[in-house]
Motif scaffolding. Sequence first.
Motif, mmCIF file in Angstrom:
data_model
loop_
_atom_site.group_PDB
_atom_site.id
_atom_site.type_symbol
_atom_site.label_atom_id
_atom_site.label_comp_id
_atom_site.label_asym_id
_atom_site.label_seq_id
_atom_site.Cartn_x
_atom_site.Cartn_y
_atom_site.Cartn_z
ATOM 1 N N GLY A 16 0.564 -1.127 0.108
ATOM 2 C CA GLY A 16 -0.022 0.060 0.044
ATOM 3 C C GLY A 16 0.929 1.377 0.040
ATOM 4 N N PHE A 17 0.550 2.255 -0.720
ATOM 5 C CA PHE A 17 1.094 3.616 -0.649
ATOM 6 C C PHE A 17 -0.023 4.648 -0.302
ATOM 7 N N GLY A 18 0.392 5.592 0.555
ATOM 8 C CA GLY A 18 -0.521 6.672 0.798
ATOM 9 C C GLY A 18 0.091 7.599 1.975
ATOM 10 N N GLU A 19 -0.757 8.525 2.280
ATOM 11 C CA GLU A 19 -0.238 9.571 2.999
ATOM 12 C C GLU A 19 -0.429 9.282 4.521
ATOM 13 N N LYS A 20 0.157 9.818 5.454
ATOM 14 C CA LYS A 20 0.184 9.383 7.030
ATOM 15 C C LYS A 20 -1.573 9.553 7.464
ATOM 16 N N LYS A 21 -2.356 10.336 6.625
ATOM 17 C CA LYS A 21 -3.653 10.419 7.001
ATOM 18 C C LYS A 21 -4.409 9.132 6.552
ATOM 19 N N THR A 22 -3.734 8.175 5.923
ATOM 20 C CA THR A 22 -4.470 7.117 5.468
ATOM 21 C C THR A 22 -5.205 6.316 6.857
ATOM 22 N N PRO A 23 -6.293 5.767 6.629
ATOM 23 C CA PRO A 23 -7.044 5.225 7.744
ATOM 24 C C PRO A 23 -6.523 3.842 8.207
ATOM 25 N N ARG A 24 -6.241 3.592 9.477
ATOM 26 C CA ARG A 24 -5.408 2.538 10.067
ATOM 27 C C ARG A 24 -5.807 1.163 9.359
ATOM 28 N N PRO A 25 -7.490 0.989 9.306
ATOM 29 C CA PRO A 25 -7.517 -0.473 8.597
ATOM 30 C C PRO A 25 -7.151 -0.679 7.244
ATOM 31 N N PHE A 26 -6.832 0.423 6.408
ATOM 32 C CA PHE A 26 -6.246 0.053 5.255
ATOM 33 C C PHE A 26 -4.809 -0.473 5.308
ATOM 34 N N VAL A 27 -4.242 0.227 5.995
ATOM 35 C CA VAL A 27 -2.655 0.194 6.414
ATOM 36 C C VAL A 27 -2.574 -1.217 6.754
ATOM 37 N N ALA A 28 -3.375 -1.575 7.713
ATOM 38 C CA ALA A 28 -3.195 -2.967 8.299
ATOM 39 C C ALA A 28 -3.584 -4.132 7.571
ATOM 40 N N ALA A 29 -4.327 -3.881 6.464
ATOM 41 C CA ALA A 29 -4.797 -4.673 5.326
ATOM 42 C C ALA A 29 -3.758 -5.030 4.263
ATOM 43 N N CYS A 30 -2.777 -4.370 4.385
ATOM 44 C CA CYS A 30 -1.812 -4.383 3.517
ATOM 45 C C CYS A 30 -0.593 -5.352 4.148
ATOM 46 N N ASP A 31 0.214 -6.008 3.464
ATOM 47 C CA ASP A 31 1.324 -6.580 3.844
ATOM 48 C C ASP A 31 2.455 -5.649 4.335
ATOM 49 N N ARG A 32 2.734 -4.589 3.567
ATOM 50 C CA ARG A 32 3.588 -3.529 3.842
ATOM 51 C C ARG A 32 2.883 -2.150 3.256
ATOM 52 N N PHE A 33 3.099 -1.145 4.245
ATOM 53 C CA PHE A 33 2.470 0.050 3.574
ATOM 54 C C PHE A 33 3.532 1.220 3.630
ATOM 55 N N ILE A 34 3.855 1.833 2.830
ATOM 56 C CA ILE A 34 4.783 2.892 2.801
ATOM 57 C C ILE A 34 4.022 4.230 2.387
ATOM 58 N N TYR A 35 4.379 5.188 3.478
ATOM 59 C CA TYR A 35 3.798 6.450 3.456
ATOM 60 C C TYR A 35 4.504 7.435 2.401
ATOM 61 N N THR A 36 3.804 8.062 1.647
ATOM 62 C CA THR A 36 4.511 8.904 0.338
ATOM 63 C C THR A 36 5.213 9.822 0.851
ATOM 64 N N GLU A 37 5.072 10.368 1.985
ATOM 65 C CA GLU A 37 5.740 11.368 2.737
ATOM 66 C C GLU A 37 7.350 11.140 2.746
ATOM 67 N N VAL A 38 7.614 9.940 2.693
ATOM 68 C CA VAL A 38 9.130 9.603 2.644
ATOM 69 C C VAL A 38 9.774 9.808 1.171
ATOM 70 N N PHE A 39 8.834 10.008 0.226
ATOM 71 C CA PHE A 39 9.336 10.225 -1.066
ATOM 72 C C PHE A 39 10.026 11.677 -1.209
ATOM 73 N N ALA A 40 11.174 11.962 -1.671
ATOM 74 C CA ALA A 40 11.734 13.089 -1.954
ATOM 75 C C ALA A 40 11.254 13.747 -2.913
ATOM 76 N N VAL A 41 10.462 14.995 -2.705
ATOM 77 C CA VAL A 41 9.846 15.646 -3.677
ATOM 78 C C VAL A 41 10.556 16.908 -3.946
#
Length: 244
Positions: A124-149
């Motif tokens: 899963g890829f999304g912002e830190k505002k992503t609801p916890r249920p979606f985060v937990a449903a993925c094997d791995r979730f990566i917050y897009t804020e870590v991408f260097a813009v």
Amino acid sequence: MPDSASKTQFLAILIDGDNVPASIIEGLLAEVAKLGVASVKRIYGDWTTPNLGQWKQTLLQYSIQPIQQFRYTTGKNATDSAMIIDAMDLLYMGHFSGFCLVSSDSDFTRLAARIRESGCFVYGFGEKKTPRPFVAACDRFIYTEVFAVKTETGLPAKPSPRSSLELRGDTTLLRLVREGIETASDEAGWAPLGAVGQYISRAEGDFDSRNYGYAKLSELVTAIGLFEVDRREAGVYVKDLRKK
């Protein structure tokens, strides 16, 4: 479930264009390249609306296929439904070992769970505002804020690393590192850092050292100051200083 370390993963990237900014695309694709081969790259949205204008400029450059989905009525997200239907079609083809679901929308929680039930890996890829249920449903979730813009100067904007004091105050972080060491350590208390990282990722799918401002787990563990880090020819090993 496919073992990402043992063979190349063929991945399907499905992007919720209504929910994800175009500025993350370089970081997103670079991250996916570390995980496997992006065999399918699709983005979903109503391309007749102006809010997807930035995405239109990147589609050809990154060979992303736009999927048109009109908004049938106000307040209903037809884009989500189209993305879910396509994901299930791709799943049944049996050609993919993993799916990359790019959205901060909790509507994809059940989709992620269903794909995992079929034995495929879900990133899963999304912002830190992503609801916890979606985060937990993925094997791995990566917050897009870590991408260097890139900033206005053209240089990547990097988050400030957390201080040792801040890291030591994060009880969840300390627990994860200590549990990882305990699980993988030998009789002398030394554990391969790679094995520690694997344990942490299994325990917390959204764990990422970059969330703390450190590019690598070894840098993060060293910055905490409560663990001894030993760089050997065989790799990096770590030990809980409390065990001395």
